[in-house]
Scaffold this active site. Sequence first.
Site, PDB file in Angstrom:
ATOM      1  N   ARG A  28      -2.162 -10.715   8.324  1.00 27.32           N
ATOM      2  CA  ARG A  28      -3.633 -10.735   8.139  1.00 27.32           C
ATOM      3  C   ARG A  28      -4.361 -11.866   8.854  1.00 27.32           C
ATOM      4  O   ARG A  28      -5.550 -12.062   8.610  1.00 27.32           O
ATOM      5  CB  ARG A  28      -3.990 -10.779   6.654  1.00 27.32           C
ATOM      6  CG  ARG A  28      -3.427  -9.645   5.819  1.00 27.32           C
ATOM      7  CD  ARG A  28      -3.882  -8.284   6.289  1.00 27.32           C
ATOM      8  NE  ARG A  28      -3.613  -7.242   5.293  1.00 27.32           N
ATOM      9  CZ  ARG A  28      -3.690  -5.948   5.542  1.00 27.32           C
ATOM     10  NH1 ARG A  28      -4.029  -5.527   6.755  1.00 27.32           N
ATOM     11  NH2 ARG A  28      -3.459  -5.064   4.607  1.00 27.32           N
ATOM     12  N   ASP A  61       6.744  -2.620   5.695  1.00 20.72           N
ATOM     13  CA  ASP A  61       5.351  -2.206   5.861  1.00 20.72           C
ATOM     14  C   ASP A  61       4.440  -3.005   4.917  1.00 20.72           C
ATOM     15  O   ASP A  61       3.545  -2.456   4.271  1.00 20.72           O
ATOM     16  CB  ASP A  61       5.182  -0.700   5.648  1.00 20.72           C
ATOM     17  CG  ASP A  61       3.873  -0.185   6.244  1.00 20.72           C
ATOM     18  OD1 ASP A  61       3.232  -0.942   7.000  1.00 20.72           O
ATOM     19  OD2 ASP A  61       3.487   0.964   5.951  1.00 20.72           O
ATOM     20  N   HIS A  71      -3.446  -7.117   0.194  1.00 21.59           N
ATOM     21  CA  HIS A  71      -4.889  -6.881   0.055  1.00 21.59           C
ATOM     22  C   HIS A  71      -5.462  -7.796  -1.021  1.00 21.59           C
ATOM     23  O   HIS A  71      -4.760  -8.148  -1.979  1.00 21.59           O
ATOM     24  CB  HIS A  71      -5.168  -5.442  -0.380  1.00 21.59           C
ATOM     25  CG  HIS A  71      -5.048  -4.432   0.720  1.00 21.59           C
ATOM     26  ND1 HIS A  71      -5.867  -4.427   1.824  1.00 21.59           N
ATOM     27  CD2 HIS A  71      -4.202  -3.393   0.875  1.00 21.59           C
ATOM     28  CE1 HIS A  71      -5.531  -3.426   2.614  1.00 21.59           C
ATOM     29  NE2 HIS A  71      -4.512  -2.780   2.073  1.00 21.59           N
TER      30      HIS A  71
END
Lengths: 434, 334
Positions: free
Chosen positions: A75, A316, A320
């Site tokens: 991120r 994967d 969030h």
Amino acid sequence: MMDFSRPAFNQRIRISNGRVIDPRNNLDKTTDLFVADGLIVGIGSAPVGFKPDLEFDAGGMLVIPGAVDLCARVREPGQTQKGNIHSETRAAAAGGITHLCCPPDTKPVIDTRAVAALIQERAYQSGYAHVLPIGALTKGLQGQHLAEMHALKEAGCIGVSQLRQPVKDSQTLLRCLEYASTFDLIVFFQSEDSSLSVKGGVHAGSTASRLGLHGIPDAAETVALSRDLLLVQQAGVRAHFGQLSCARSVELIAAAQREGLQVTADVAVHQLFLTDEMIDGFNSQYHTRPPLRSERDRLGLIEGVKSGVISVLSSDHQPHEAAAKSEPFPSTESGISAFATFLPLSYRLVRDGVLSEVEWVRRIATNPAALTGLDAGHLGTGSNANLCVFDPGKRWKLTEHSMLSQGKNSPFLGQQMQGQVRLTLKDGAISFRN
Amino acid sequence: MTAKTAPHQLQLNEKGQLRHFLTTEGLSRELLTEILDTAESFVSVGKQAVKKVPLLRGKTVVNLFFENSTRTRTTFELAAKRLSADVLNINISASSTSKGESLMDMLWNLEYMDSDMFIVRHGDSGAPHFIAEFVCPHVAVINAGDGRHAHPTQAMLDMYTIRRHKGAFENLTVAIVGDVLHSRVARSQIHALNALGAREIRVIAPKTLVPKDIEAMGVKVHYNMAQGLQDVDVISMLRLQKERMESALLPSESEFYRLYGLNMEKLAFAKPDAIVMHPGPINRGVEIESAVADGAQSVILQQVNYGIAVRMAVLSMAMSGQNAEQAAQAEGGE
């Protein structure tokens, strides 16, 4: 759980009585492993005069190469509300991962040397795990123009990818693949026909129909995968197909491999244990892309892992912030924060009799290292000590607190896990210890 | 955010009473029958000189419509007012979500204004469920239509209509015709009809408008209108939106009408006393012929009238179930 603001400085470490598994060197025996100056300096017998600063008793545990994760979002740059390189590499280390490949959909996209360099620099400063950028196949992932792939390779990108973004047409894609092939860059595919997919959708099946959610049919993956395989053959490029979701995709990959095509594939571990039926109740933690599919698909993927058609398991990992999952299901973002569960869940395949311990290590470390050309995924004497000690019997509960990732989004929260990472070394330094 | 409960478990309190109304799925025959019986007792209220009963006196009901609707919003408003509630209508498109405020923040604000009930229509499937589970669990949430998922009060007024005209459900064959794919009404009807014991449920549409594996919901799929309508007792027509032609689901309105539009000729395949329903608004000449819509077998306008009584039943039952739940929790907390 011990907490390190920085990985502990290089020490001489003796890891004793563990079952040391290294498929590349045909090693599988209970013995001691010695680390000094960042290197593995001996297995079985200590080098002359070796005096450990630290002894770790690995009795009943597995001593394995650190996991090499082919698809993990950190991120950063651009989405630090979800995670950053420091938080996510620390979480990776806690998950037994020493090398992770970062897809190019950062903001900005990894389509310049500068972004690739920034990511590696930040990872180096943090020190918990090697972060290997994957460059964009097209500029800005826009699917129109070739990215400067040679520059990206020079800047440390281990491959290139278009992810799930569409490419303008087959002609453009073919040229991208030929250009990548020129520099022997491996192309990472996440095959998806965008016209058959839909944001916020789930597997097109009875659950989607009953809940009134938009359906994404198998064909969204298989149509694109078929085309991609044919273009890969045409271009003669090395290709890896990531995060498969359909049983039919395994058959397509197997057929291509039988024809002698240099293609490999992975599956995200959660795809082997979750199905679309679990979305009942509109639980956004089960919102993934590709979507969770049917039981038949799940079993087909497991069969593919067992047979070796799928030679790699990936996390994967997609952390969030809470708000990204706090909307009605179709408006939530897809993805699972997966580092914490990567080893325990994948090890379930060993307990379930799908894989031997050695085959498990191949799929999480040896094979992904080999296909990316990394000097990792093995325990060769004299090589950098990137390894993990895993206690396969230890039971624990996944809680937000136990997840070091900034993203606490996991459908496995509150569930009992079996198997726990106890020690991770990155280049001989302790990056995690529990 | 982890959803723990399927909608049908979420909407009941400890005693098995309704406290939200999110879907007809998973509700017992007894509970659905109780809704119909309660509605029956409210039908007469509309005929009184003073069209009010005091069941929701002093309660604040908020109509939260994230999608445009005149008919459904109006009948909910009337139902709440006939129960003596204070009703607030919020036009969301002109409100805060267009200013970037999240759904959660907006609803928390409304909850702190001491709202007792939210009537929610939203374009996302599962939105009312999300609100009931995470955002405002102390407020009774009534689903007025969410995405393609559910429109339970519409389905219940359809059940009321069927019971009124046909009596028991056991021997009935019901055909649902048209755009099942996009229809929250069809899904809620199917769950309700199965729970109430209908003998056979058919859906009739071209393959492009039939959701995948819909058979798992307990229906038979027909692509041919004549075969599908053979000897049915109830025909429920669905509205066809113009956009379906643009998204390549259908070639043209005229071809759809020719194959699946209900005219007198096709109606003749059904039983002679079959009734024709439609959730409205109807598209004359697209899914239904005027002669059928206005004909002797049509009960379309009665449906609208029953809609108010059914919604009064649902609002009063959910409010009372939610109050009981809050009282039980307060007691347990002491």
